[in-house]
Design an enzyme around this catalytic site. Sequence first.
Site, PDB file in Angstrom:
ATOM      1  N   LYS A 126       0.914  -1.238   0.128  1.00 23.35           N
ATOM      2  CA  LYS A 126      -0.130  -0.023   0.015  1.00 23.35           C
ATOM      3  C   LYS A 126       0.992   1.227   0.059  1.00 23.35           C
ATOM      4  CE  LYS A 126      -4.471   0.941   0.347  1.00 23.35           C
ATOM      5  NZ  LYS A 126      -5.551   0.086   0.016  1.00 23.35           N
ATOM      6  N   ASP A 166      -6.947   4.249  -4.889  1.00 25.96           N
ATOM      7  CA  ASP A 166      -7.526   4.049  -3.232  1.00 25.96           C
ATOM      8  C   ASP A 166      -8.185   5.474  -3.086  1.00 25.96           C
ATOM      9  OD1 ASP A 166      -7.694   1.908  -1.094  1.00 25.96           O
ATOM     10  OD2 ASP A 166      -7.225   3.847  -0.169  1.00 25.96           O
TER      11      ASP A 166
HETATM   12  N1  GLU Z   1      -7.295   0.050  -3.095  1.00 23.91           N
HETATM   13  C1  GLU Z   1      -8.035  -1.094  -3.484  1.00 23.91           C
HETATM   14  C2  GLU Z   1      -7.993  -1.946  -2.310  1.00 23.91           C
HETATM   15  O1  GLU Z   1      -7.867  -1.624  -1.141  1.00 23.91           O
HETATM   16  C3  GLU Z   1      -7.519  -1.883  -4.682  1.00 23.91           C
HETATM   17  C4  GLU Z   1      -6.138  -2.027  -4.897  1.00 23.91           C
HETATM   18  C5  GLU Z   1      -5.713  -2.576  -6.063  1.00 23.91           C
HETATM   19  O2  GLU Z   1      -6.381  -2.618  -7.087  1.00 23.91           O
HETATM   20  O3  GLU Z   1      -4.535  -3.017  -6.188  1.00 23.91           O
HETATM   21  O4  GLU Z   1      -7.834  -3.154  -2.290  1.00 23.91           O
END
Ligand code: GLU
Length: 444
Positions: A126, A166
């Site tokens: 992340k 996100d």
């Molecule tokens: N931000 C999204 C999550 O919390 C998607 C992450 C992604 O597609 O890599 O899973």
Amino acid sequence: MSYVDEVYDRVVKQNPGEAEFHQAVKEVLDSLRLVIDANEEKYRKMGLLERVVEPERIISFRVPWVDDQGNVQVNKGYRVQFNSAIGPYKGGLRLHPSVNQGILKFLGFEQVFKNSLTGLPIGGGKGGSNFDPKGKSDREVMAFCQSFMTELSKYIGADQDVPAGDIGVGAREIGFLYGQYKRLTGLYEGVLTGKGLNYGGSLVRTQATGYGLVYILDEMLKHNGKDLKGKSVVISGSGNVAIYAAEKAEQLGAVVVALSDSSGYIYDKDGINLDLVKEIKEVRRGRIKEYTDVVKTAVFTEGKGIWTIPCDIALPCATQNELDLEDAKTLKKNGCFAVAEGANMPSTREATDFFLDNEMYFMPGKAANAGGVATSALEMSQNSQRLSWTFEEVDEKLHQIMVNIYQKAADAAERYGVKGNYVAGANIAGFEKVVDAMMAQGIV
Ligand code: GLU
């Protein structure tokens, strides 16, 4: 002291001030007690839990950029590369003033298990920044994204780490980030997901988290003799997850009566007009309050309080810890019987325990919002194949993935004697795959 408690104490001591990270670790470790106690000696010898709770790497960097007045602004940038046991790091970038290292560690930790649950070969990561895109011009957002990517590009790649969107990162930001990555590296590769359809994006990625949330909700209801037809649904948030959860819920016969943003919530007893919400949020980048300028019978209320609206089903799709014990009690009192989390950890620990203790159907974010990242993994597959699948193909795959996640969480819960506890089930099922891979790969 048990191994689980020892490791949790160590996390609190060694990561001071990171409350959300402690909370996420505690929830996972608590529900893994049965699994860990049964393998304690083996896991202890391998330092397994100590490694599971420690990110493989955290990159933090300066993000300087120039605003429209010609002033230099400096933000903090991060990428937490948490665990790559089952695939390249995968997870979104969050741009919000609340972002700090602790928040990103909690999100990265959750992402490891969520990604594992999808059944696809993706590790967990992340990233993001305390940059606030709200009120910034397109040029300012581009300047920030280019500066952010100039540093981040050194640490990511299609087989290494694949960021995505996100909170605060949508199609516009992904476009700017991708353009800069390509310019710096000369590589046209699937290094980001959530890309535009004409440069390597996947159909359904925009809708995926919201649709996936409702697919798994529907599956959970079906297995418990219920369905969505005619049910009233309250959804917090009005971003990408909330909007497409509302769309799918309506397609399956539910009536969505409320949405929110950081300033307050709208209540439309006749069912929210989603085309209007899309126009306000996706085109104008406006505030949810503007809905009541057009729909005169709808009501806007400032502040929190969306969970006081009576409903059958609640879908928290805004942000972490937005739904506390009081909210949980109010929902129950007003007749709500099911909750599924579109956001990451939107319910506090006390609220989660209340849902479980009061036999409400509760699907935690780790399982319920995995459709977004799962479809990102499908985007990666299409990029590697240099092919694009149709909307129906991707949607069908997403649906099947969500059905499988439900099954995995339900089965794991049953195997460990806590039938219907999808929190424990999702944590256990997600953990098993990661841990098997870590054990096989030695002490790394
Ligand atoms: N931000 C999204 C999550 O919390 C998607 C992450 C992604 O597609 O890599 O899973």
